[in-house]
Scaffold this motif. Structure first.
Motif, short mmCIF file in Angstrom:
data_model
loop_
_atom_site.label_atom_id
_atom_site.label_comp_id
_atom_site.label_asym_id
_atom_site.label_seq_id
_atom_site.Cartn_x
_atom_site.Cartn_y
_atom_site.Cartn_z
N LYS A 95 -4.63 -5.88 -4.88
CA LYS A 95 -4.91 -5.98 -3.45
C LYS A 95 -4.29 -7.24 -2.86
CE LYS A 95 -8.74 -5.86 -0.12
NZ LYS A 95 -10.22 -5.75 0.04
N GLN A 96 -4.37 -8.34 -3.57
CA GLN A 96 -3.79 -9.58 -3.06
C GLN A 96 -2.28 -9.46 -2.94
OE1 GLN A 96 -4.67 -13.12 -5.38
NE2 GLN A 96 -2.89 -14.19 -4.56
N GLN A 107 -0.58 -6.74 -2.52
CA GLN A 107 -0.28 -5.83 -1.42
C GLN A 107 -0.38 -6.56 -0.08
OE1 GLN A 107 -3.11 -2.69 -2.25
NE2 GLN A 107 -1.52 -1.37 -3.09
N GLN A 108 -1.34 -7.46 0.05
CA GLN A 108 -1.44 -8.27 1.26
C GLN A 108 -0.22 -9.16 1.41
OE1 GLN A 108 -5.21 -10.21 0.52
NE2 GLN A 108 -6.41 -8.54 1.41
N PRO A 149 0.82 -1.22 0.00
CA PRO A 149 0.00 0.00 0.00
C PRO A 149 0.85 1.27 0.00
CG PRO A 149 -0.93 -1.62 1.51
CD PRO A 149 0.40 -2.16 1.06
N ASP A 186 1.24 -8.44 -11.29
CA ASP A 186 -0.10 -8.11 -10.79
C ASP A 186 -0.77 -7.12 -11.75
OD1 ASP A 186 0.98 -5.60 -10.28
OD2 ASP A 186 0.95 -5.78 -8.12
#
Length: 546
Positions: A272-273, A275-276, A187, A316
């Motif tokens: 998002k994945q 970033q996790q 993020p 990504d």
């Protein structure tokens, strides 16, 4: 299954018996050095002048430039940033030796490097060009290495550009960031990006290299309007991605893909994945901020990424390099509309891996497919039959290879022929490597062409690999395959004098035309559409079951 895992599954098989390569491979020369003195070739780039070296191959004098920077070193605050412009230098910069390879773990021993060590400061490229091509406007090949986005380097002997350059193609190999250095998403990285993007730094490196080539290649005798991009495995996946990316698709005149595309089941992850995953990695690495992570040594980061519990790093959908999956881009016809040459090998996978090394009996095969496909097992058995041990070996190898990487390649071919408004040339490489030089009499060879086994043939580099006892049939296969590549790069069509005719993909006799490439290359009909449609539905339903 994630991209690094899928592409590393075969490293153990690929590297059997390769210890000899470490001793011999690096010493082989594809070209004869010429005394340099004041004759050392020079070229002017946008950032300054470079000095390379002369060599001779097949009677052709070449200019070779190695270790030319195409972007600033991605270190310090530039770590996990898009590649930045090169700072100009004064005087003449030496470009007579390969630069450092990008940070990576030693994952595959068949990768024998000529690079000057390993470093984060690795964004360099190499150029091979005929000495007589100063203003010739020759066609250009920009080639990206494989290695699952975790390893590889433009200095590898099998990617040497001398042979193609001797045939009139300005050839460029490119380094790009790998693993955590090339694909970490956080993020905090998205927050500092003007595009709100994170990850894909390795792919952005490739796009920057393309910009450099377009701006500078005329000084090396190349035509900036005739750039073909190519690559194998992760390099092929990169080519598929570059054709789809808004940052690069307008810069290319043609594309070559050897085994792989960023198409399900090898798909880009949602931002998002990733970033996790990145946030999880930061914790495991013991950092409390992005600044702390950037302050860590490259070696410590590499070791943290090597931990068995470390998350995955790969492409990504960052919203900048990729605004959607390449599959979606190709489906709506928004990719680069350029000629495409691509294919896969006859033994991308192996039946023993599918059967978990159980004997290849029909009973074991049926049991495996029932476990893998559940309610779809009977359909799988119809499409990949296994009534005898020989049939189990053949179908099991085909299914394993399709599930690993051949299906993605087939889908790329099918999508581009439907929406790309350009000819597509599809191959099936079926030449097994011969015996190794140190094999004992009676030793066996692979039944088909293994993953990555076509590289030396396609780029004319059999004689740089001293591991195998190449035969006249191998050299004939290489003559034809390299000839196809050279003609395609020059004209967008692989056909030429003294080459077996290769028809573009089209419907024929219940299938699609493709070129089988081996000692006796010929056009045949691929009737695998039903298999690929079946696997497409399987992969669309969830994670790959095998």
């Amino acid at each position: 299954m994630n991209i690094p895992d899928r592409l590393s599954r075969l490293f153990d098989r690929r590297t059997q018996g390769i210890a000899l390569a470490v001793a011999l491979f690096g010493g082989a020369l594809s070209s004869t050095a010429i005394a340099q003195g004041s004759n050392a070739p020079q070229a002017l780039t946008n950032a300054g002048e470079v000095k390379g070296k002369l060599a001779q191959v097949d009677g052709v004098t070449l200019r070779e430039f190695q270790g030319i920077p195409f972007a600033a070193p991605p270190v310090g605050k530039k770590r996990w940033q898009p590649p930045q412009p090169v700072e100009a230098w004064n005087g003449v910069r030496d470009a007579s030796r390969f630069a450092a390879r990008c940070m990576q773990l030693p994952l595959a021993s068949d990768m024998v490097f000529r690079s000057n060590g390993m470093s984060e400061d690795c964004l360099y490229l190499n150029v091979w060009t005929p000495a007589s091509a100063a203003n010739a406007k020759l066609p250009v090949l920009v080639y990206f290495y494989g290695g699952g986005f975790q390893c590889g380097d433009g200095s590898e002997k099998r990617y040497d550009g001398a042979s193609l350059a001797a045939k009139g193609v300005v050839t460029v190999t490119v380094n790009y960031r790998l693993g955590v250095f090339g694909f970490l998403a956080l993020p905090a990285l998205a927050a500092e990006s003007p595009h709100h993007a994170a990850g894909n730094y390795g792919l952005l490196d490739q796009a920057a290299a393309l910009r450099w080539v377009q701006s500078n290649i005329a000084q090396f005798g190349g035509d900036p309007s005739k750039i073909t991009i190519g690559g194998e495995s992760a390099g092929s996946i990169s080519v598929n991605s570059l054709m789809a990316s808004p940052l690069s698709k307008g810069r290319i005149a043609g594309a070559i893909g050897e085994s792989g595309a960023l198409i399900n089941p090898i798909s880009p992850h949602p931002l998002k994945q990733m970033q996790q995953n990145g946030t999880l990695f930061v914790k495991k690495a013991g950092a409390d901020s992005l600044a702390a992570l950037r302050a860590m040594s490259a070696e410590k980061l590499l070791q943290a990424a090597a931990d068995k519990d470390s998350p995955d790093f790969g492409p990504d959908i960052d919203g900048y390099f990729l605004t959607e999956s390449p599959e979606a881009t190709f489906e709506r016809g928004a990719q680069a509309h350029v000629p495409l040459l691509l294919g896969a090998n006859s033994q991308e996978g192996f039946w023993s891996r599918l059967l978990d090394n159980q004997p290849p009996t029909p009973a074991n095969y049926r049991k495996t497919l029932q476990r893998v496909f559940g309610a779809q097992a009977e359909q799988a058995l119809t499409l990949y039959p296994g009534h005898t041990e020989d049939e189990v070996k053949s179908s099991g190898t085909a299914l394993s290879g399709d599930g690993f990487i051949a299906h993605t390649t087939w889908r790329w071919m099918d999508l581009h022929r439907r929406t790309g408004s350009s000819p597509v040339y599809f191959y099936y490489f079926d030449r097994p490597r011969p015996l190794k030089r140190d094999d004992k009499p009676g030793a066996s060879v692979d039944a088909g062409a293994v993953h990555s086994g076509e590289i030396e043939y396609a780029l004319g580099n059999l004689d740089t690999n001293l591991v195998y006892a190449w035969t006249p049939a191998d050299h004939e296969t290489s003559r034809v395959m390299e000839g196809y590549f050279a003609q395609f790069i020059k004209t967008g069509n692989p056909n030429g004098a003294k080459l077996p005719m290769w028809a573009a993909v089209k419907d024929a006799d219940g299938g699609l035309l493709r070129q089988t490439i081996d000692a006796h290359s010929r056009t045949e009909v691929d009737r695998g559409a039903a298999r690929q449609a079946f696997l497409q539905k399987i992969f669309a339903a969830g994670p790959p079951p095998f």
